[in-house]
Design an enzyme around this catalytic site. Structure first.
Site, mmCIF file in Angstrom:
data_model
loop_
_atom_site.group_PDB
_atom_site.id
_atom_site.type_symbol
_atom_site.label_atom_id
_atom_site.label_comp_id
_atom_site.label_asym_id
_atom_site.label_seq_id
_atom_site.Cartn_x
_atom_site.Cartn_y
_atom_site.Cartn_z
ATOM 1 N N ASN A 10 0.865 -1.179 0.000
ATOM 2 C CA ASN A 10 0.000 0.000 0.000
ATOM 3 C C ASN A 10 0.902 1.230 0.000
ATOM 4 O O ASN A 10 1.447 1.604 1.031
ATOM 5 C CB ASN A 10 -0.884 -0.046 1.266
ATOM 6 C CG ASN A 10 -1.703 1.220 1.435
ATOM 7 O OD1 ASN A 10 -1.791 2.049 0.528
ATOM 8 N ND2 ASN A 10 -2.309 1.363 2.608
ATOM 9 N N TRP A 11 1.064 1.814 -1.177
ATOM 10 C CA TRP A 11 2.022 2.920 -1.295
ATOM 11 C C TRP A 11 1.492 4.231 -0.721
ATOM 12 O O TRP A 11 2.226 5.206 -0.634
ATOM 13 C CB TRP A 11 2.404 3.117 -2.765
ATOM 14 C CG TRP A 11 3.228 2.011 -3.347
ATOM 15 C CD1 TRP A 11 3.618 0.848 -2.723
ATOM 16 C CD2 TRP A 11 3.782 1.957 -4.670
ATOM 17 N NE1 TRP A 11 4.376 0.078 -3.577
ATOM 18 C CE2 TRP A 11 4.495 0.735 -4.788
ATOM 19 C CE3 TRP A 11 3.753 2.810 -5.767
ATOM 20 C CZ2 TRP A 11 5.163 0.367 -5.956
ATOM 21 C CZ3 TRP A 11 4.412 2.450 -6.932
ATOM 22 C CH2 TRP A 11 5.113 1.237 -7.026
ATOM 23 N N LYS A 12 0.202 4.272 -0.420
ATOM 24 C CA LYS A 12 -0.413 5.490 0.128
ATOM 25 C C LYS A 12 -0.102 6.689 -0.777
ATOM 26 O O LYS A 12 0.013 6.512 -1.988
ATOM 27 C CB LYS A 12 0.046 5.712 1.578
ATOM 28 C CG LYS A 12 -0.161 4.445 2.415
ATOM 29 C CD LYS A 12 0.010 4.674 3.884
ATOM 30 C CE LYS A 12 -0.210 3.352 4.618
ATOM 31 N NZ LYS A 12 -0.169 3.464 6.062
ATOM 32 N N HIS A 103 -9.521 1.423 4.412
ATOM 33 C CA HIS A 103 -8.292 1.589 5.191
ATOM 34 C C HIS A 103 -8.565 2.563 6.341
ATOM 35 O O HIS A 103 -9.335 3.509 6.193
ATOM 36 C CB HIS A 103 -7.179 2.119 4.289
ATOM 37 C CG HIS A 103 -5.843 2.091 4.960
ATOM 38 N ND1 HIS A 103 -5.451 3.068 5.849
ATOM 39 C CD2 HIS A 103 -4.838 1.195 4.909
ATOM 40 C CE1 HIS A 103 -4.241 2.758 6.302
ATOM 41 N NE2 HIS A 103 -3.848 1.634 5.745
ATOM 42 N N GLU A 105 -6.950 4.944 7.475
ATOM 43 C CA GLU A 105 -6.708 6.361 7.157
ATOM 44 C C GLU A 105 -7.905 6.958 6.427
ATOM 45 O O GLU A 105 -8.242 8.127 6.608
ATOM 46 C CB GLU A 105 -5.413 6.491 6.338
ATOM 47 C CG GLU A 105 -4.182 6.275 7.225
ATOM 48 C CD GLU A 105 -2.983 5.686 6.507
ATOM 49 O OE1 GLU A 105 -2.941 5.689 5.263
ATOM 50 O OE2 GLU A 105 -2.076 5.198 7.215
ATOM 51 N N GLU A 175 -5.721 -4.672 10.328
ATOM 52 C CA GLU A 175 -4.694 -3.666 10.592
ATOM 53 C C GLU A 175 -5.024 -2.910 11.876
ATOM 54 O O GLU A 175 -5.830 -1.969 11.858
ATOM 55 C CB GLU A 175 -4.632 -2.667 9.433
ATOM 56 C CG GLU A 175 -4.310 -3.304 8.099
ATOM 57 C CD GLU A 175 -3.694 -2.292 7.142
ATOM 58 O OE1 GLU A 175 -2.599 -2.576 6.651
ATOM 59 O OE2 GLU A 175 -4.294 -1.232 6.909
ATOM 60 N N GLY A 181 2.197 2.395 10.697
ATOM 61 C CA GLY A 181 3.177 3.466 10.549
ATOM 62 C C GLY A 181 3.823 3.883 11.861
ATOM 63 O O GLY A 181 4.501 4.905 11.923
ATOM 64 N N SER A 221 3.119 -2.004 10.419
ATOM 65 C CA SER A 221 4.559 -2.083 10.683
ATOM 66 C C SER A 221 5.139 -3.467 10.446
ATOM 67 O O SER A 221 6.022 -3.931 11.168
ATOM 68 C CB SER A 221 4.874 -1.598 12.112
ATOM 69 O OG SER A 221 4.464 -0.261 12.277
ATOM 70 N N GLY A 242 2.736 -1.044 4.287
ATOM 71 C CA GLY A 242 2.847 0.378 3.962
ATOM 72 C C GLY A 242 4.305 0.752 3.766
ATOM 73 O O GLY A 242 4.904 0.510 2.716
ATOM 74 N N GLY A 243 4.908 1.327 4.810
ATOM 75 C CA GLY A 243 6.276 1.861 4.720
ATOM 76 C C GLY A 243 7.278 0.929 4.062
ATOM 77 O O GLY A 243 8.043 1.334 3.178
#
Ligand code: PGA
Length: 260
Positions: A10-12, A103, A105, A175, A181, A221, A242-243
């Site tokens: 998930n590159w956001k 998600h 966010e 999640e 994150g 994470s 993500g990251g």
């Protein structure tokens, strides 16, 4: 029941088109010969075209991070006066096969609800796109021991009216919001417990065979150093990353950790 692990990036809101292309070109050789784990990248809308071109001929799949759904006269509108939005048909046209929905966010910053996610799941299937449905509790909810109840409400809401044959095609991403994150990962046991609970909720909504067929990713994470022990849990069928998906070596290492 054996489920093929599935790791999605998930590159956001990251990566310009040139960065996206470079990342995919680095990733492809690292994943060559890996057939026992499904992999997907979910770039921003502006990078979809570049990434689709770079992925041509590779087994890595393409995903998007959201979709707009409007029901009109009993069908989902695929075009119309909805400034700034993209329909399922447009994503399909852009070679997308997966869509991340709900998600945390989007729930937190854009008011996404379970009912909204439910409509989006239906509109995905109307265009043969497959959803990755995200659920998870906040830290306050975990501290109040509400995790199982919160996740159950989310699953029941997001899957309301979705028939078993479609549910089997969906992926769920558990999640925990406090792990996204933050560098603070759920322990393998904490994650496994919630995954098993999600599977029991699915079994009560559908049946055991359907629940056993649905892949449940862990997200929050996840990185090369903790992926193997998370992916070794019986109900953890992959990851939503993500990251660590923004670096080819890290993302590839997580995918390789899923090879049985
Ligand atoms: P993270 O994000 O891996 O950076 O924690 C996961 C996600 O939000 O999907």
């Amino acid at each position: 029941m054996s489920r093929k692990p599935f790791v999605a990036g998930n590159w956001k809101m990251n990566m310009l088109r040139s960065d996206a292309e470079k990342l995919v070109n680095e990733l492809k050789p690292l994943l060559e010969g890996i057939d026992s784990v499904d992999a997907a990248v979910c770039p921003t809308f502006t990078a979809l075209g570049k990434v689709a071109d770079a992925l041509a001929g590779s087994k890595i799949m393409l995903g998007a991070q959201n979709i707009h759904t409007v029901e009109k006269d009993g069908a989902f509108a695929q075009n119309g006066a909805y400034t700034g939005e993209l329909s399922a048909e447009m994503l399909k046209d852009a070679c997308v096969s997966w869509v991340i929905l709900g998600h945390s966010e989007r729930r937190q910053y854009f008011g996404e609800t379970d009912a909204g996610v439910n409509a989006k799941v239906k509109s995905c299937f109307a265009q043969s796109l497959k959803p990755i449905v995200c659920v998870g509790e906040t830290l306050a909810e975990r501290d109040l021991e509400q995790t199982n109840a919160v996740v159950e409400v989310q699953i029941r809401g997001c899957f309301a009216g979705i028939p078993a044959d479609q549910a089997k095609e969906c992926v769920i991403a558990y999640e925990p919001v406090w792990a996204i994150g933050t560098g603070r990962t759920a322990t393998p046991q904490q994650a496994q417990d919630v995954h098993a609970h999600i599977r029991s909720v699915l079994a009560s909504m559908y049946d055991k065979a359907t629940a056993d067929a649905i892949r449940i990713q862990y997200g929050g994470s996840m990185k090369p150093g903790n992926a193997a022990e998370l992916l070794a849990q019986p109900d953890i069928d992959g990851g939503l990353i993500g990251g660590a998906s923004l670096k080819a070596e890290d993302f590839a290492a997580i995918i390789k950790a899923g090879v049985k």
